[in-house]
Design a protein around this motif. Structure first.
Motif, PDB file in Angstrom:
ATOM      1  N   MET A 174      -3.812  50.063  33.772  1.00  0.00           N
ATOM      2  CA  MET A 174      -3.613  49.168  34.910  1.00  0.00           C
ATOM      3  C   MET A 174      -4.972  48.841  35.532  1.00  0.00           C
ATOM      4  O   MET A 174      -5.796  49.741  35.721  1.00  0.00           O
ATOM      5  CB  MET A 174      -2.714  49.821  35.964  1.00  0.00           C
ATOM      6  CG  MET A 174      -2.226  48.828  37.000  1.00  0.00           C
ATOM      7  SD  MET A 174      -1.299  49.566  38.386  1.00  0.00           S
ATOM      8  CE  MET A 174      -0.130  50.613  37.593  1.00  0.00           C
ATOM      9  N   VAL A 175      -5.190  47.553  35.798  1.00  0.00           N
ATOM     10  CA  VAL A 175      -6.441  47.142  36.442  1.00  0.00           C
ATOM     11  C   VAL A 175      -6.118  46.340  37.686  1.00  0.00           C
ATOM     12  O   VAL A 175      -5.111  45.625  37.743  1.00  0.00           O
ATOM     13  CB  VAL A 175      -7.350  46.313  35.492  1.00  0.00           C
ATOM     14  CG1 VAL A 175      -7.735  47.126  34.264  1.00  0.00           C
ATOM     15  CG2 VAL A 175      -6.693  44.998  35.085  1.00  0.00           C
ATOM     16  N   LEU A 184      -1.926  43.872  35.184  1.00  0.00           N
ATOM     17  CA  LEU A 184      -2.900  43.323  36.122  1.00  0.00           C
ATOM     18  C   LEU A 184      -2.236  43.296  37.487  1.00  0.00           C
ATOM     19  O   LEU A 184      -1.152  42.701  37.634  1.00  0.00           O
ATOM     20  CB  LEU A 184      -3.290  41.896  35.725  1.00  0.00           C
ATOM     21  CG  LEU A 184      -4.275  41.677  34.568  1.00  0.00           C
ATOM     22  CD1 LEU A 184      -3.852  42.387  33.300  1.00  0.00           C
ATOM     23  CD2 LEU A 184      -4.421  40.199  34.293  1.00  0.00           C
ATOM     24  N   VAL A 185      -2.826  43.981  38.466  1.00  0.00           N
ATOM     25  CA  VAL A 185      -2.229  44.004  39.808  1.00  0.00           C
ATOM     26  C   VAL A 185      -3.240  43.483  40.823  1.00  0.00           C
ATOM     27  O   VAL A 185      -4.455  43.499  40.588  1.00  0.00           O
ATOM     28  CB  VAL A 185      -1.750  45.423  40.202  1.00  0.00           C
ATOM     29  CG1 VAL A 185      -0.678  45.925  39.254  1.00  0.00           C
ATOM     30  CG2 VAL A 185      -2.907  46.419  40.271  1.00  0.00           C
ATOM     31  N   ASP A 186      -2.711  43.023  41.981  1.00  0.00           N
ATOM     32  CA  ASP A 186      -3.601  42.511  43.023  1.00  0.00           C
ATOM     33  C   ASP A 186      -4.034  43.644  43.948  1.00  0.00           C
ATOM     34  O   ASP A 186      -3.742  44.821  43.689  1.00  0.00           O
ATOM     35  CB  ASP A 186      -2.936  41.356  43.791  1.00  0.00           C
ATOM     36  CG  ASP A 186      -1.670  41.782  44.533  1.00  0.00           C
ATOM     37  OD1 ASP A 186      -1.448  43.008  44.699  1.00  0.00           O
ATOM     38  OD2 ASP A 186      -0.900  40.894  44.948  1.00  0.00           O
ATOM     39  N   THR A 187      -4.707  43.333  45.034  1.00  0.00           N
ATOM     40  CA  THR A 187      -5.241  44.373  45.926  1.00  0.00           C
ATOM     41  C   THR A 187      -4.132  45.156  46.636  1.00  0.00           C
ATOM     42  O   THR A 187      -4.361  46.254  47.133  1.00  0.00           O
ATOM     43  CB  THR A 187      -6.189  43.745  46.979  1.00  0.00           C
ATOM     44  OG1 THR A 187      -5.548  42.598  47.548  1.00  0.00           O
ATOM     45  CG2 THR A 187      -7.502  43.318  46.336  1.00  0.00           C
ATOM     46  N   ASP A 188      -2.902  44.599  46.672  1.00  0.00           N
ATOM     47  CA  ASP A 188      -1.752  45.336  47.218  1.00  0.00           C
ATOM     48  C   ASP A 188      -0.978  46.062  46.118  1.00  0.00           C
ATOM     49  O   ASP A 188       0.124  46.570  46.351  1.00  0.00           O
ATOM     50  CB  ASP A 188      -0.790  44.370  47.944  1.00  0.00           C
ATOM     51  CG  ASP A 188      -1.435  43.719  49.154  1.00  0.00           C
ATOM     52  OD1 ASP A 188      -2.216  44.406  49.836  1.00  0.00           O
ATOM     53  OD2 ASP A 188      -1.170  42.523  49.391  1.00  0.00           O
ATOM     54  N   LEU A 226       1.910  35.780  32.412  1.00  0.00           N
ATOM     55  CA  LEU A 226       2.103  35.777  33.866  1.00  0.00           C
ATOM     56  C   LEU A 226       3.558  35.450  34.153  1.00  0.00           C
ATOM     57  O   LEU A 226       4.026  34.364  33.847  1.00  0.00           O
ATOM     58  CB  LEU A 226       1.199  34.721  34.520  1.00  0.00           C
ATOM     59  CG  LEU A 226      -0.299  34.895  34.218  1.00  0.00           C
ATOM     60  CD1 LEU A 226      -1.055  33.632  34.567  1.00  0.00           C
ATOM     61  CD2 LEU A 226      -0.867  36.082  34.956  1.00  0.00           C
ATOM     62  N   PRO A 227       4.326  36.423  34.690  1.00  0.00           N
ATOM     63  CA  PRO A 227       5.767  36.199  34.940  1.00  0.00           C
ATOM     64  C   PRO A 227       6.010  34.998  35.831  1.00  0.00           C
ATOM     65  O   PRO A 227       5.183  34.664  36.650  1.00  0.00           O
ATOM     66  CB  PRO A 227       6.219  37.490  35.625  1.00  0.00           C
ATOM     67  CG  PRO A 227       5.176  38.509  35.325  1.00  0.00           C
ATOM     68  CD  PRO A 227       3.888  37.751  35.126  1.00  0.00           C
TER      69      PRO A 227
END
Length: 358
Positions: free
Chosen positions: A278-279, A317-321, A357-358
């Motif tokens: 996970m990044v 790939l995840v965002d800052t949250d 990208l879903p």
């Protein structure tokens, strides 16, 4: 208006395969086989995803109650799978059609090599005019290794083989806009896009014999339709359901396909549970990735590496949250990615061609 599909996945659920006593309904299965034979004669390719191994086993042996549910399921499935494939073999033989057995587990979709091996085998069977009968290998698939149900498996096979349509046969007319038992409820005939929250009006009760309820079916159908494959949910207890459906001459639910995705993206779309790494990406990278332009994930957009991975692994790939943005295949390892965090002019960690990208 008829549907001019060339390659069709047909899924038969356990609630359709069995009588109310839990034993196989041979007459109904024979009727479906007869329709598949008629479709095949029109030059269409058919892949059958069928439940029924456990029910078939139940028709052959009584299991002592001292065994737990998983052991009983494994025993019945192992004995029943032979009966199941023999049933199909004999029924298809009446129409001069050969069928084959393909048993799969979730692990077969986890790894790109396994996935391509299975795709090659299924393509080869279709080239030789054989109807593959696909089922989950219940003998080794227990608890966390299980598909949600054969709907999930059918969706994966449809994506893998670039089918034009997935037809899910169940024991109701489709997806209703309320409780099917109420006279005021109607079948939703067409569903387009991802905007519908099915949990607001679909009963969460599971079918008597199946693992997956209608919410599972609806969510999976939306995902498959978003990958460019039409999904039909129809009542398999009706005599000519398949031939009528292809003529668009029967009440059922049709999920309209909305976009085409490459084969690799179709594989990635179903891979969230198999991601190893996970990044976390910054807001600039998130904006770029979710824009309409084709964008790869560059190290300059990375904030941190949240869990390790090797080259070729599927990563989230995840965002800052820490909300999921997408899935991709890592071009290099987590160690190298750490070295490159925030740097410009570096090779992409995930190339656009390997990004979903879903």
């Amino acid at each position: 208006m008829s549907h001019n599909y060339h390659r069709i996945i047909i899924k038969i659920g356990s609630n359709l395969f069995t009588n109310c006593d839990g034993l196989p309904d041979i007459e109904r299965i024979g009727n479906i086989v007869k329709q598949i034979a008629a479709i095949k004669k029109q030059g269409k390719e058919v892949i059958l995803v069928s439940s029924g191994a456990v029910a078939s086993g139940r028709s052959l042996i009584n299991v002592s109650e001292k065994y737990d549910a998983i052991a009983t399921r494994q025993l019945l499935a192992s004995i029943g799978q032979v009966k199941l494939i023999n049933t199909y073999s004999q029924l298809f033989e009446k129409f001069g059609i050969l069928c084959s057995q393909v048993l799969v587990t979730k692990e077969d979709f986890r790894d790109r090599m396994h996935y391509l091996n299975m795709k090659t085998c299924l393509d080869l069977l279709l080239q030789h005019e054989v109807i593959p009968v696909v089922n989950e290998n219940d003998v080794v698939s227990v608890t966390e290794l299980m598909f949600t149900d054969n709907d999930e498996l059918a969706g994966l096979i449809a994506s893998m083989l670039n089918a034009q349509a997935l037809i899910i046969l169940t024991n109701v007319d489709g997806i209703y806009n309320g409780d099917p038992k109420l006279a005021s409820s109607e079948v939703i005939d067409k569903i387009n896009g991802k905007s519908i929250d099915f949990s607001s009006f679909v009963s969460s009760g599971k079918s008597q014999f199946g693992r997956g309820g209608m919410i599972t079916k609806s969510t999976m159908a939306q995902k498959v339709a978003s990958l460019g494959i039409a999904v039909h949910i129809a009542n398999g207890t009706k005599d000519n359901v398949l031939t009528d459906l292809l003529q668009d001459d029967i009440t059922h639910t049709h999920f309209l396909p909305n976009k085409n995705a490459s084969g690799k993206k179709k594989w990635l779309a179903h891979s969230e549970n198999y991601a190893t790494g996970m990044v976390q990406v910054n807001d600039g990278a998130k904006t770029a990735l979710t824009s309409n332009r084709a964008t790869s994930l560059l190290p300059v957009g990375l904030v941190s590496i949240l869990s390790d991975f090797k080259k070729g692994d599927i990563i989230k790939l995840v965002d800052t949250d820490e909300k999921l943005i997408g899935l991709g295949i890592a071009e290099y390892s987590a160690d190298k990615a750490r070295e490159n965090i925030g740097q410009k002019n570096q090779k992409p960690l995930v190339h656009y061609d390997y990004l979903y990208l879903p």
